[in-house]
Design a protein around this motif. Structure first.
Motif, PDB file in Angstrom:
ATOM      1  N   MET A  46       3.832   1.511  -1.254  1.00 50.68           N
ATOM      2  CA  MET A  46       4.411   1.629  -2.579  1.00 50.68           C
ATOM      3  C   MET A  46       3.453   2.301  -3.547  1.00 50.68           C
ATOM      4  SD  MET A  46       6.117  -1.583  -4.363  1.00 50.68           S
ATOM      5  CE  MET A  46       4.713  -2.350  -5.132  1.00 50.68           C
ATOM      6  N   PHE A  47       2.184   1.879  -3.504  1.00 51.20           N
ATOM      7  CA  PHE A  47       1.230   2.408  -4.483  1.00 51.20           C
ATOM      8  C   PHE A  47       0.761   3.809  -4.128  1.00 51.20           C
ATOM      9  CE2 PHE A  47       0.506  -2.132  -5.549  1.00 51.20           C
ATOM     10  CZ  PHE A  47       1.055  -2.025  -6.807  1.00 51.20           C
ATOM     11  N   ILE A  48       0.545   4.064  -2.821  1.00 54.61           N
ATOM     12  CA  ILE A  48       0.048   5.384  -2.436  1.00 54.61           C
ATOM     13  C   ILE A  48       1.129   6.432  -2.676  1.00 54.61           C
ATOM     14  CG2 ILE A  48      -0.884   6.733  -0.535  1.00 54.61           C
ATOM     15  CD1 ILE A  48      -1.869   4.113   0.624  1.00 54.61           C
ATOM     16  N   MET A  62      -5.388   4.521  -4.060  1.00 51.00           N
ATOM     17  CA  MET A  62      -5.710   5.832  -3.503  1.00 51.00           C
ATOM     18  C   MET A  62      -7.204   6.006  -3.325  1.00 51.00           C
ATOM     19  SD  MET A  62      -3.392   7.745  -2.516  1.00 51.00           S
ATOM     20  CE  MET A  62      -4.184   9.328  -2.480  1.00 51.00           C
ATOM     21  N   MET A  99       0.836  -1.200   0.000  1.00 50.60           N
ATOM     22  CA  MET A  99       0.000   0.000   0.000  1.00 50.60           C
ATOM     23  C   MET A  99       0.870   1.248   0.000  1.00 50.60           C
ATOM     24  SD  MET A  99      -3.126  -0.931   2.448  1.00 50.60           S
ATOM     25  CE  MET A  99      -3.763   0.710   2.535  1.00 50.60           C
ATOM     26  N   MET A 128       3.118   6.806  -5.026  1.00 50.70           N
ATOM     27  CA  MET A 128       3.241   7.296  -6.396  1.00 50.70           C
ATOM     28  C   MET A 128       2.508   8.610  -6.606  1.00 50.70           C
ATOM     29  SD  MET A 128       4.875   4.970  -8.236  1.00 50.70           S
ATOM     30  CE  MET A 128       4.341   4.988  -9.921  1.00 50.70           C
ATOM     31  N   SER A 178      -1.842   2.590  -8.439  1.00 46.30           N
ATOM     32  CA  SER A 178      -1.835   3.557  -7.339  1.00 46.30           C
ATOM     33  C   SER A 178      -3.122   4.369  -7.332  1.00 46.30           C
ATOM     34  CB  SER A 178      -0.619   4.458  -7.455  1.00 46.30           C
ATOM     35  OG  SER A 178      -0.821   5.393  -8.464  1.00 46.30           O
TER      36      SER A 178
END
Lengths: 319, 547
Positions: free
Chosen positions: A157-159, B525, A155, A161, B521
């Motif tokens: 890692m993805f957030i 998000m 999470m 970005m 992402s």
């Protein structure tokens, strides 16, 4: 300055000490409540627009976690979540308090509406209660723990970005560091202490440096120290943040946890990529407002930060 | 300055000889840096190999510094020259004394840099080209050195004491082997060696006797436990190099280049004895070769100096009317090169020849190589000693500075006469005198050499000149390793750049990963920013579990 601040901070420290030295869960619960009751007024010292809302949110989360702790104390035998070991409910409470894995939501929302110093306290000292809970319940590397470690790192890692703001970047990086800390707390205690010390030190340094850039777009910051700190948190080799990470990885490789270490490394690589992208823009940019920059960050602070970074690095090398 | 440095290295030589008879291995190690994964230390190893080789190097360099006072007499930058030359010797000491790969690399790169600076010393276009060829060819070796360093550092094995039989270590050892054969100019990489003759003669003397090209052989001896698996590879390379160098020395008209090719053939001789397992004999020949090769080069420098810097020896006969002292020193060097009995070259060469008799194919190739050696040394001494045309006054300008010549050349000559028997008596006493009497094959060998040289004069010469291009251009090695080889690589790199790097590799690699990460992402998000509703739903879900 608030006249109650010394007393409150003393009680705050006492609550932290009490949590780690309590010998039963009830005392632990009492100190935990004391901790949150001391901390919520601290949040309200500086009046901000969303301060009340934030403190209420924090109170609700702490209340829920203490309720769960009480429930876990009462029916320790009959909890449904004990897949592999009896204290999985306690572990869940710890995750909730830390904002690890899927519970990251409240921490992320909170980070927009509080000041930087309070955010740093939440990211460092307030996480200690969760880690103390894990330490006292002698949590091992169970499936639940593994799932939360994977979730936290992925999470983060993805957030990461999509983040531009300084505070939200700090929060998300704390999520990825939480996955490392969770790995450390169930494998090596000394590695956890070392990691926590270096990480807290880097965060506090960032607060001393970055006062003027609050809530600004991070891409436009002019200094080079912030990228360095972020790279340190990501774990680029000459920085201090690298050494605890390699220590934990060595421990993982000794205990043959290769899959976990590969996942953690992958997440760290993506983190470093993101931080490098930011540091390129701030390092290679033609600084037009150099005078303004000089006025903001004085020379003494720069010297302090550089000496502190080198000191931590030396400490890391000596260990 | 030059004489001071000469004296310094002579004192160093005396110190080394003091340590020479204290046998055993001493390792002095200073820990520079330690951490929980690696430690780095400066270390010196003092054992038989390092002490003996360092004493030879310091003695030869002292003599060469003395000689360069004569040779570089009118030069304006004599101080800088001698400093560069001492940089050579110092980086050689790094190579000799350090077992640590980091500091070996330091000495190694020092040798490469200083060799470049000394080859381009005369600042002409040709010497610049030669220097660049030398530097880049050595750079290839440096790159392989870095490869092997990185492979060894995976296991933090930085010195040659702690080698383990791992796969990566074997790979690193292979890279190290390639590095060492670039430095000692074995066959794919030998085109730089004649090119480096553009340097001043004292430099060539130092390079060919004891520093640059022998560094590769010395380090091969040092790393011999690692190289055991690649001996077959090394046998082929060294035999071919020996044949190539022999033919080249027979066809060359440049005096310094002939000596260079003779060094090359001697080096491959050492390599061959090394790769058949005669490591200590290889070391012995390294030492004796250093002595006579240094004095041979000095005699060559004397000739060049007296013949107005001409290196072509067709029209000159310097020793026929000149000093008999230097002519006899030249003869001693040549005979020692051939392995004439009871000169120093004899002791080491004969030892290797005797021991190599076990393998038939090897000994045939080997004998051809040794035959070539005798052939070119006969040819060389013929042109140097017998007067063909003496319209030039030889050795005219030498007599003023003759004191700077007698000491270095003749002390090296005396050493190369005496030291072979001395060392074989004290250190390499593996053989007895009756083996000489028993080995009758040498008689046959002498007859074979006589026959073959007669055959060469009448028959083989024509065959050689039919393939003139092939033989006289180092077996086309020069072209293949420079322009053509580079062109091959550039075309390949261009193709890869067009078809992989800039097209689909980029599209499906980094771009694809970045795109998928960004879309993922966005998804995560939306999950996180879903406000507190999500949080309370999770709370109620957990409540079900706990009750």
């Amino acid at each position: 300055m608030n006249k109650n601040l010394p007393l409150m901070s003393m009680f705050y420290l006492i609550s932290l000490m009490g949590m780690i030295s309590s010998n039963n869960w009830f005392m632990f619960w009492i100190f935990m409540e004391m901790n949150s009751l001391c901390f919520i007024p601290l949040m309200l010292i500086k009046k901000t627009k969303k301060g009340g809302e934030a403190s209420l949110l924090y109170f609700i989360v702490q209340g829920i976690s203490s309720m769960f702790l009480l429930m876990a104390m009462i029916n320790e035998e009959s909890s449904l979540m004990d897949v592999s070991e009896p204290n999985s409910s306690l572990i869940t409470v710890a995750f909730l308090k830390m904002g690890a894995g899927v519970f990251f939501n409240w921490l992320f929302l909170l980070s927009f509406s509080i000041t930087l110093s309070i955010l740093l306290l939440i990211l460092t000292l307030q996480k200690l209660s969760g880690f103390f809970l894990l330490l006292l319940s002698q949590a091992g590397l169970s499936y639940l723990m593994l799932i939360f470690i994977f979730l936290s790192s992925f999470m983060a890692m993805f957030i990461n970005m999509k983040q531009n703001l300084f505070k939200s970047m700090l929060t998300v990086s704390s999520l990825s560091n939480t996955s490392w800390l969770l790995t450390a707390v169930v494998t090596t205690y000394s590695g956890w202490m070392f990691y926590f010390a270096v990480y807290s030190f880097s965060l506090v340094l960032s607060s001393t440096m970055n006062n003027k850039y609050l809530d600004q777009n991070y891409r436009n910051s002019d200094t080079l120290e912030n990228p360095l700190l972020f790279l340190s948190m990501g774990g680029l080799p000459p920085m201090p943040g690298f050494f605890p990470k390699i220590l934990i990885l060595m421990n993982l490789s000794y205990s043959r946890l290769s899959l976990l270490s590969i996942f953690l490394l992958l997440a760290a690589c993506v983190d470093i990529f993101i931080y490098l992208r930011f540091s390129f823009t701030s390092a290679l940019k033609n600084n037009g407002n150099l005078m303004y920059c000089k006025a903001v960050t004085t020379k003494s602070i720069k010297m302090l930060s550089l000496s502190a970074v080198t000191m931590v690095t030396m400490m890391a090398i000596m260990l | 300055m030059t004489l001071w440095l000469s004296g310094f290295f002579f004192v160093f030589f005396l110190i080394m000889t003091f340590f020479l008879f204290s046998m055993g291995v001493t390792v002095i190690e200073f820990q520079l840096f330690t951490s929980f994964f690696t430690s780095l230390s400066v270390s010196f190893v003092i054992d038989f190999y390092s002490i003996l080789f360092a004493s030879v190097v310091s003695f030869i360099s002292a003599m060469i510094f003395f000689f360069s006072q004569f040779y570089m007499d009118g030069d304006t930058q004599q101080k800088g020259f001698s400093l560069l030359l001492s940089g050579f010797v110092i980086s050689m000491f790094f190579l000799i004394f350090s077992p640590n790969l980091f500091f070996l690399l330091l000495g190694w790169d020092g040798l490469g840099l200083v060799s470049y600076l000394l080859v381009v010393y005369y600042m002409s276009v040709s010497s610049s080209v030669a220097g660049m060829l030398t530097f880049l060819m050595n750079r290839v070796g440096d790159i392989f050195f870095l490869f092997s360093l990185s492979l060894f550092s995976l296991f933090s094995l930085f010195s040659y004491f702690d080698n383990k039989a791992l796969v990566f270590v074997q790979m690193g050892a292979f890279f190290l082997l390639i590095t060492f054969i670039t430095k000692s100019a074995q066959i794919p990489f030998s085109s730089w060696l004649p090119a480096a003759m553009a340097a001043p003669t004292p430099v060539s003397s130092l390079v060919h006797s004891s520093t640059l090209v022998t560094a590769g052989v010395f380090l091969l001896i040092r790393f011999s436990p690692l190289m055991l698996k690649f001996f077959y590879f090394l046998i082929v390379i060294s035999v071919f190099t020996m044949l190539m160098a022999g033919t080249m020395a027979n066809l060359e008209w440049d005096m310094k280049k002939i000596i260079a090719y003779s060094t090359l053939s001697q080096l491959s001789f050492m390599m061959l004895s090394y790769s058949t397992g005669l490591i200590i004999f290889c070391f012995f020949h390294l030492l004796t070769h250093a002595l006579f090769k240094a004095s041979l080069f000095m005699s060559g420098g004397l000739v060049i100096h007296s013949e107005d810097s001409s290196q072509d020896f067709r029209n000159m006969s310097p020793f026929s009317s000149g000093k008999k002292l230097f002519a006899s020193s030249f003869v001693v060097c040549i005979l020692s090169l051939c392995g004439f009995p009871f000169l120093s070259g004899f002791f080491s060469k004969d030892l290797i020849l005797d021991t190599l008799l076990s393998s038939f194919v090897l000994i045939i190739l080997f004998l051809i190589g040794v035959f070539m050696t005798i052939l070119y040394s006969l040819r060389f001494s013929y042109y140097m000693l017998i007067s063909l045309s003496s319209f030039r006054s030889s050795l005219s300008g030498v007599y003023e500075n003759v004191k700077y010549l007698i000491l270095p050349i003749w002390s090296l000559i005396i050493f190369s006469i005496v030291m072979g028997s001395f060392w074989s008596e004290f250190f390499f006493n593996f053989f007895f005198f009756f083996t000489y009497l028993l080995s009758i094959w040498k008689l046959f060998y002498l007859m074979l050499v006589a026959f073959l040289s007669l055959a060469y004069m009448f028959i083989l010469k024509k065959i050689f000149f039919l393939k003139l291009y092939f033989f006289s251009f180092m077996w086309v090695l020069n072209q293949n390793m420079t322009a053509r080889g580079v062109k091959l690589f550039t075309i390949m790199a261009d193709k890869i750049f067009c078809f992989l790097d800039q097209s689909w590799w980029e599209f499906y690699g980094p771009q694809n990963i970045f795109f998928s990460f960004t879309s993922a992402s966005v998804l995560v998000m939306s999950f996180v920013e879903w406000s507190l509703v999500y949080f309370f739903a999770l709370f109620i879900f957990l409540l079900f579990f706990f009750i």
